[in-house]
Design a protein around this motif. Sequence first.
Motif, mmCIF file in Angstrom:
data_model
loop_
_atom_site.group_PDB
_atom_site.id
_atom_site.type_symbol
_atom_site.label_atom_id
_atom_site.label_comp_id
_atom_site.label_asym_id
_atom_site.label_seq_id
_atom_site.Cartn_x
_atom_site.Cartn_y
_atom_site.Cartn_z
ATOM 1 N N VAL A 158 0.853 -1.185 0.000
ATOM 2 C CA VAL A 158 0.000 0.000 0.000
ATOM 3 C C VAL A 158 0.890 1.237 0.000
ATOM 4 N N LEU A 159 0.624 2.171 -0.891
ATOM 5 C CA LEU A 159 1.402 3.405 -0.978
ATOM 6 C C LEU A 159 0.813 4.439 -0.030
ATOM 7 N N LEU A 160 1.649 4.960 0.886
ATOM 8 C CA LEU A 160 1.221 5.947 1.866
ATOM 9 C C LEU A 160 2.091 7.196 1.786
ATOM 10 N N SER A 161 1.518 8.325 2.157
ATOM 11 C CA SER A 161 2.291 9.571 2.266
ATOM 12 C C SER A 161 2.016 10.172 3.637
ATOM 13 N N PRO A 162 2.785 9.777 4.648
ATOM 14 C CA PRO A 162 2.558 10.280 6.006
ATOM 15 C C PRO A 162 2.672 11.797 6.065
ATOM 16 N N ASP A 163 1.833 12.407 6.861
ATOM 17 C CA ASP A 163 1.846 13.853 7.017
ATOM 18 C C ASP A 163 3.203 14.300 7.556
ATOM 19 N N GLY A 164 3.895 15.131 6.806
ATOM 20 C CA GLY A 164 5.206 15.605 7.214
ATOM 21 C C GLY A 164 6.359 14.748 6.752
ATOM 22 N N GLY A 165 6.086 13.522 6.291
ATOM 23 C CA GLY A 165 7.135 12.645 5.808
ATOM 24 C C GLY A 165 8.040 12.139 6.926
ATOM 25 N N LEU A 166 9.067 11.411 6.542
ATOM 26 C CA LEU A 166 10.042 10.873 7.487
ATOM 27 C C LEU A 166 11.368 11.601 7.304
ATOM 28 N N ASP A 167 11.767 12.371 8.306
ATOM 29 C CA ASP A 167 13.019 13.134 8.257
ATOM 30 C C ASP A 167 14.113 12.306 8.937
ATOM 31 N N LEU A 168 14.804 11.509 8.147
ATOM 32 C CA LEU A 168 15.739 10.523 8.687
ATOM 33 C C LEU A 168 17.121 11.087 8.978
ATOM 34 N N GLY A 169 17.342 12.358 8.713
ATOM 35 C CA GLY A 169 18.655 12.934 8.946
ATOM 36 C C GLY A 169 19.715 12.204 8.145
ATOM 37 N N THR A 170 20.885 12.006 8.746
ATOM 38 C CA THR A 170 21.954 11.267 8.074
ATOM 39 C C THR A 170 22.247 9.950 8.793
ATOM 40 N N THR A 171 21.313 9.486 9.620
ATOM 41 C CA THR A 171 21.541 8.267 10.402
ATOM 42 C C THR A 171 21.487 7.015 9.548
ATOM 43 N N GLY A 172 20.669 7.021 8.490
ATOM 44 C CA GLY A 172 20.592 5.880 7.579
ATOM 45 C C GLY A 172 19.935 4.652 8.171
ATOM 46 N N ARG A 173 19.069 4.829 9.196
ATOM 47 C CA ARG A 173 18.426 3.685 9.827
ATOM 48 C C ARG A 173 16.961 3.983 10.136
ATOM 49 N N LEU A 174 16.133 2.969 9.913
ATOM 50 C CA LEU A 174 14.723 3.028 10.285
ATOM 51 C C LEU A 174 14.362 1.713 10.966
ATOM 52 N N GLY A 175 13.909 1.794 12.210
ATOM 53 C CA GLY A 175 13.507 0.607 12.948
ATOM 54 C C GLY A 175 12.032 0.317 12.737
ATOM 55 N N VAL A 176 11.693 -0.964 12.575
ATOM 56 C CA VAL A 176 10.311 -1.379 12.347
ATOM 57 C C VAL A 176 9.925 -2.409 13.410
ATOM 58 N N GLY A 177 8.884 -2.119 14.156
ATOM 59 C CA GLY A 177 8.403 -3.044 15.165
ATOM 60 C C GLY A 177 7.451 -4.068 14.576
ATOM 61 N N PRO A 178 7.194 -5.169 15.272
ATOM 62 C CA PRO A 178 6.291 -6.206 14.772
ATOM 63 C C PRO A 178 4.838 -5.809 14.942
ATOM 64 N N TRP A 179 3.978 -6.476 14.201
ATOM 65 C CA TRP A 179 2.539 -6.280 14.388
ATOM 66 C C TRP A 179 2.144 -6.780 15.773
ATOM 67 N N ARG A 180 1.317 -5.983 16.448
ATOM 68 C CA ARG A 180 0.801 -6.356 17.762
ATOM 69 C C ARG A 180 -0.703 -6.131 17.786
#
Length: 199
Positions: A158-180
């Motif tokens: 599913v294509l989403l466009s979160p309000d404000g987007g994701l400002d990842l800086g220069t860290t180069g990492r995104l953590g994803v939690g499991p479905w709960r």
Amino acid sequence: MYDTVLVAVVGLLVGAAIWTVADVAYDDPAAGWSKPAGPVCPREGIRVTAGPVNPALGLRAMTLTLENCGTRAYRVQGHPEIRLLDRDQQHVTGVSVIHGSGGIATVTGFDDPPDAVTLAPGERAFAGLLWRNTATGFGAADYVPYLTVAVRTGALPVLLSPDGGLDLGTTGRLGVGPWRASTSTGTGTTGSGSDGGTR
């Protein structure tokens, strides 16, 4: 302290309301994307929405909500499959999408082994995204206005466009939690009565 305040705010927001997704730029079945969420249940029988980004001194958190809007039970286990896209909806390189917190922050429940979640019609599950927008003097900061979410292996993204987007800086990492399930605890995976925390 500030991270703990962030998680408390996330828990209250998730317990109080269902996140609504920002407008999707367009629907492109040829590209393998499903129709955007809306009042009519998609043919897959599920609806995925993204909450607003919750900031606190560089730590960011966002909740994905999976709703079974169909007529049959829907089962998920594990982590949603995330693909990051730029303004032209091309794949963003140089950013690692990590299952769990990935050392970004210590978050209650975020690194726990995923459990199978079976959603009856009308029920919801939640998964969290976690990152920091820290920027150093080296390299350009990553900004992600779009992402695709596949709720399980083989599911149509599913294509989403979160309000404000994701400002990842220069860290180069995104953590994803499991479905709960909605009764679980932890940032981005909470229902009402959450008491998850980070540090």
